[in-house]
Design a protein around this motif. Structure first.
Motif, PDB file in Angstrom:
ATOM      1  N   ASP A  36     -28.976   1.507  -5.660  1.00 45.43           N
ATOM      2  CA  ASP A  36     -29.562   2.713  -5.077  1.00 45.43           C
ATOM      3  C   ASP A  36     -29.165   2.831  -3.611  1.00 45.43           C
ATOM      4  O   ASP A  36     -28.787   1.860  -2.968  1.00 45.43           O
ATOM      5  CB  ASP A  36     -31.087   2.661  -5.177  1.00 45.43           C
ATOM      6  N   ILE A  37     -29.304   4.020  -3.068  1.00 45.99           N
ATOM      7  CA  ILE A  37     -29.032   4.280  -1.659  1.00 45.99           C
ATOM      8  C   ILE A  37     -30.376   4.335  -0.952  1.00 45.99           C
ATOM      9  O   ILE A  37     -31.270   5.074  -1.371  1.00 45.99           O
ATOM     10  CB  ILE A  37     -28.283   5.616  -1.480  1.00 45.99           C
ATOM     11  N   TRP A  38     -30.522   3.572   0.099  1.00 43.95           N
ATOM     12  CA  TRP A  38     -31.775   3.508   0.851  1.00 43.95           C
ATOM     13  C   TRP A  38     -31.547   4.171   2.189  1.00 43.95           C
ATOM     14  O   TRP A  38     -30.718   3.722   2.971  1.00 43.95           O
ATOM     15  CB  TRP A  38     -32.170   2.041   1.027  1.00 43.95           C
ATOM     16  N   LEU A  39     -32.255   5.246   2.463  1.00 51.67           N
ATOM     17  CA  LEU A  39     -32.116   5.984   3.715  1.00 51.67           C
ATOM     18  C   LEU A  39     -33.056   5.420   4.765  1.00 51.67           C
ATOM     19  O   LEU A  39     -34.264   5.370   4.557  1.00 51.67           O
ATOM     20  CB  LEU A  39     -32.448   7.464   3.503  1.00 51.67           C
ATOM     21  N   VAL A  40     -32.503   4.982   5.858  1.00 50.96           N
ATOM     22  CA  VAL A  40     -33.272   4.582   7.020  1.00 50.96           C
ATOM     23  C   VAL A  40     -32.552   5.196   8.203  1.00 50.96           C
ATOM     24  O   VAL A  40     -31.404   4.866   8.465  1.00 50.96           O
ATOM     25  CB  VAL A  40     -33.341   3.045   7.174  1.00 50.96           C
ATOM     26  N   GLY A  41     -33.174   6.138   8.872  1.00 50.72           N
ATOM     27  CA  GLY A  41     -32.464   6.763   9.969  1.00 50.72           C
ATOM     28  C   GLY A  41     -33.257   7.833  10.686  1.00 50.72           C
ATOM     29  O   GLY A  41     -32.781   8.414  11.624  1.00 50.72           O
ATOM     30  N   GLY A  42     -34.443   8.106  10.233  1.00 40.41           N
ATOM     31  CA  GLY A  42     -35.273   9.066  10.937  1.00 40.41           C
ATOM     32  C   GLY A  42     -35.280  10.440  10.318  1.00 40.41           C
ATOM     33  O   GLY A  42     -34.576  10.735   9.352  1.00 40.41           O
ATOM     34  N   GLY A  43     -36.113  11.294  10.910  1.00 42.21           N
ATOM     35  CA  GLY A  43     -36.369  12.622  10.376  1.00 42.21           C
ATOM     36  C   GLY A  43     -35.191  13.569  10.396  1.00 42.21           C
ATOM     37  O   GLY A  43     -35.048  14.410   9.520  1.00 42.21           O
ATOM     38  N   LYS A  44     -34.325  13.462  11.399  1.00 40.77           N
ATOM     39  CA  LYS A  44     -33.153  14.352  11.457  1.00 40.77           C
ATOM     40  C   LYS A  44     -32.193  14.039  10.315  1.00 40.77           C
ATOM     41  O   LYS A  44     -31.685  14.943   9.662  1.00 40.77           O
ATOM     42  CB  LYS A  44     -32.465  14.247  12.812  1.00 40.77           C
ATOM     43  N   LEU A  45     -31.952  12.752  10.064  1.00 41.74           N
ATOM     44  CA  LEU A  45     -31.076  12.369   8.962  1.00 41.74           C
ATOM     45  C   LEU A  45     -31.717  12.750   7.627  1.00 41.74           C
ATOM     46  O   LEU A  45     -31.043  13.274   6.736  1.00 41.74           O
ATOM     47  CB  LEU A  45     -30.780  10.869   9.004  1.00 41.74           C
ATOM     48  N   ALA A  46     -33.021  12.535   7.482  1.00 40.33           N
ATOM     49  CA  ALA A  46     -33.711  12.905   6.237  1.00 40.33           C
ATOM     50  C   ALA A  46     -33.606  14.402   5.970  1.00 40.33           C
ATOM     51  O   ALA A  46     -33.371  14.822   4.841  1.00 40.33           O
ATOM     52  CB  ALA A  46     -35.172  12.469   6.295  1.00 40.33           C
ATOM     53  N   ALA A  67     -48.254   8.802  18.395  1.00 38.53           N
ATOM     54  CA  ALA A  67     -48.235  10.209  18.012  1.00 38.53           C
ATOM     55  C   ALA A  67     -47.576  10.421  16.664  1.00 38.53           C
ATOM     56  O   ALA A  67     -47.826  11.409  15.997  1.00 38.53           O
ATOM     57  CB  ALA A  67     -47.505  11.037  19.081  1.00 38.53           C
ATOM     58  N   GLY A  68     -46.714   9.518  16.257  1.00 38.89           N
ATOM     59  CA  GLY A  68     -46.052   9.639  14.964  1.00 38.89           C
ATOM     60  C   GLY A  68     -44.740  10.389  15.044  1.00 38.89           C
ATOM     61  O   GLY A  68     -44.427  11.045  16.029  1.00 38.89           O
ATOM     62  N   LYS A  69     -43.967  10.272  14.006  1.00 43.57           N
ATOM     63  CA  LYS A  69     -42.671  10.922  13.887  1.00 43.57           C
ATOM     64  C   LYS A  69     -42.664  11.753  12.616  1.00 43.57           C
ATOM     65  O   LYS A  69     -43.231  11.357  11.602  1.00 43.57           O
ATOM     66  CB  LYS A  69     -41.545   9.880  13.791  1.00 43.57           C
ATOM     67  N   PRO A  70     -41.996  12.908  12.640  1.00 43.81           N
ATOM     68  CA  PRO A  70     -41.923  13.720  11.413  1.00 43.81           C
ATOM     69  C   PRO A  70     -41.035  13.047  10.368  1.00 43.81           C
ATOM     70  O   PRO A  70     -40.031  12.416  10.707  1.00 43.81           O
ATOM     71  CB  PRO A  70     -41.310  15.034  11.890  1.00 43.81           C
ATOM     72  N   LEU A  71     -41.416  13.172   9.107  1.00 43.59           N
ATOM     73  CA  LEU A  71     -40.568  12.652   8.033  1.00 43.59           C
ATOM     74  C   LEU A  71     -39.264  13.430   7.959  1.00 43.59           C
ATOM     75  O   LEU A  71     -38.208  12.866   7.693  1.00 43.59           O
ATOM     76  CB  LEU A  71     -41.279  12.751   6.679  1.00 43.59           C
ATOM     77  N   PHE A  72     -39.360  14.746   8.171  1.00 40.43           N
ATOM     78  CA  PHE A  72     -38.189  15.618   8.161  1.00 40.43           C
ATOM     79  C   PHE A  72     -38.219  16.404   9.459  1.00 40.43           C
ATOM     80  O   PHE A  72     -39.152  17.149   9.709  1.00 40.43           O
ATOM     81  CB  PHE A  72     -38.203  16.551   6.946  1.00 40.43           C
ATOM     82  N   ASP A  73     -37.199  16.247  10.260  1.00 37.82           N
ATOM     83  CA  ASP A  73     -37.165  16.861  11.586  1.00 37.82           C
ATOM     84  C   ASP A  73     -35.962  17.787  11.665  1.00 37.82           C
ATOM     85  O   ASP A  73     -34.825  17.331  11.713  1.00 37.82           O
ATOM     86  CB  ASP A  73     -37.070  15.766  12.651  1.00 37.82           C
ATOM     87  N   GLY A  74     -36.215  19.077  11.647  1.00 41.93           N
ATOM     88  CA  GLY A  74     -35.134  20.051  11.687  1.00 41.93           C
ATOM     89  C   GLY A  74     -35.317  21.047  10.562  1.00 41.93           C
ATOM     90  O   GLY A  74     -36.319  21.031   9.848  1.00 41.93           O
ATOM     91  N   GLU A  75     -34.346  21.913  10.420  1.00 40.69           N
ATOM     92  CA  GLU A  75     -34.431  22.932   9.372  1.00 40.69           C
ATOM     93  C   GLU A  75     -34.215  22.306   8.003  1.00 40.69           C
ATOM     94  O   GLU A  75     -33.326  21.477   7.826  1.00 40.69           O
ATOM     95  CB  GLU A  75     -33.389  24.014   9.623  1.00 40.69           C
ATOM     96  N   PHE A  76     -35.050  22.703   7.075  1.00 45.00           N
ATOM     97  CA  PHE A  76     -34.896  22.272   5.694  1.00 45.00           C
ATOM     98  C   PHE A  76     -35.674  23.225   4.812  1.00 45.00           C
ATOM     99  O   PHE A  76     -36.498  23.994   5.287  1.00 45.00           O
ATOM    100  CB  PHE A  76     -35.361  20.823   5.486  1.00 45.00           C
ATOM    101  N   THR A  77     -35.406  23.190   3.532  1.00 42.69           N
ATOM    102  CA  THR A  77     -36.096  24.031   2.562  1.00 42.69           C
ATOM    103  C   THR A  77     -37.254  23.237   1.972  1.00 42.69           C
ATOM    104  O   THR A  77     -37.046  22.100   1.536  1.00 42.69           O
ATOM    105  CB  THR A  77     -35.130  24.431   1.436  1.00 42.69           C
ATOM    106  N   PRO A  78     -38.465  23.788   1.954  1.00 43.76           N
ATOM    107  CA  PRO A  78     -39.565  23.064   1.316  1.00 43.76           C
ATOM    108  C   PRO A  78     -39.179  22.667  -0.108  1.00 43.76           C
ATOM    109  O   PRO A  78     -38.619  23.458  -0.863  1.00 43.76           O
ATOM    110  CB  PRO A  78     -40.706  24.088   1.321  1.00 43.76           C
ATOM    111  N   THR A  79     -39.449  21.417  -0.443  1.00 47.55           N
ATOM    112  CA  THR A  79     -39.030  20.844  -1.717  1.00 47.55           C
ATOM    113  C   THR A  79     -40.196  20.077  -2.316  1.00 47.55           C
ATOM    114  O   THR A  79     -40.858  19.315  -1.613  1.00 47.55           O
ATOM    115  CB  THR A  79     -37.835  19.889  -1.491  1.00 47.55           C
ATOM    116  N   ALA A  80     -40.446  20.264  -3.603  1.00 43.89           N
ATOM    117  CA  ALA A  80     -41.574  19.609  -4.270  1.00 43.89           C
ATOM    118  C   ALA A  80     -41.195  18.219  -4.768  1.00 43.89           C
ATOM    119  O   ALA A  80     -40.154  18.034  -5.402  1.00 43.89           O
ATOM    120  CB  ALA A  80     -42.055  20.462  -5.435  1.00 43.89           C
ATOM    121  N   PHE A  81     -42.055  17.270  -4.462  1.00 40.97           N
ATOM    122  CA  PHE A  81     -41.965  15.910  -4.987  1.00 40.97           C
ATOM    123  C   PHE A  81     -43.298  15.592  -5.646  1.00 40.97           C
ATOM    124  O   PHE A  81     -44.350  16.079  -5.225  1.00 40.97           O
ATOM    125  CB  PHE A  81     -41.680  14.906  -3.861  1.00 40.97           C
ATOM    126  N   VAL A  82     -43.284  14.781  -6.696  1.00 40.41           N
ATOM    127  CA  VAL A  82     -44.468  14.448  -7.469  1.00 40.41           C
ATOM    128  C   VAL A  82     -44.765  12.958  -7.297  1.00 40.41           C
ATOM    129  O   VAL A  82     -43.856  12.130  -7.456  1.00 40.41           O
ATOM    130  CB  VAL A  82     -44.229  14.760  -8.968  1.00 40.41           C
TER     131      VAL A  82
END
Length: 102
Positions: A36-46, A67-82
Motif C-alpha cells: 500500500d501507499i502511505w501518505l505522510v506529508g500534511g494537508g496540502k499534499l493530502a 491549534a491543530g492542522k487541517p487534514l486537507f489544506d487547499g482547494e478540493f472537492t468534498p468527498t464522502a468516506f465511510v
C-alpha cells in the motif's frame, strides 16, 4: 540525506519526483505490484492527492495540545468516506479507518 549519510539522489531506495504532480506519481505507483501507499506529508499534499486516496486513518486525542492542522489544506472537492473500523486506546486516543464511499 539518505541512510548512512548518503545524498538522497544516490540512495537507490529514494526517488525524487521534482516538479511532477504528486497525483501523477501516485497513479503510476498504484499501477505497480507492491504494498500500500502511505501518505505522510500534511494537508496540502493530502488535498492534492484527494482523488487518489482510497482509505483514511484518522487519530483523535481527547487533549487539546495546539491549534491543530487541517487534514486537507487547499482547494478540493468534498468527498464522502465511510467509517469501517474504530479502535479506542487506554489513553483515550481513538483511531478510525474510513474508506472512500463508492
Amino acid at each position: 540525506m539518505g541512510s548512512g549519510g548518503e545524498d538522497a539522489g544516490e540512495d537507490p531506495a529514494v526517488q525524487i519526483i521534482g516538479d511532477r504532480p504528486p497525483a501523477e506519481v501516485v497513479r503510476e505507483l498504484k499501477q505497480q505490484d507492491g504494498a500500500d501507499i502511505w501518505l505522510v506529508g500534511g494537508g496540502k499534499l493530502a488535498a492534492a492527492l484527494l482523488d487518489e486516496i482510497d482509505e483514511l486513518i484518522v487519530k483523535r486525542s481527547p487533549r487539546v495540545a495546539c491549534a491543530g492542522k487541517p487534514l486537507f489544506d487547499g482547494e478540493f472537492t468534498p468527498t464522502a468516506f465511510v467509517p469501517v473500523a474504530t479502535k479506542e486506546f487506554a489513553s483515550g486516543i481513538t483511531r478510525t479507518t474510513y474508506v472512500r464511499e463508492r
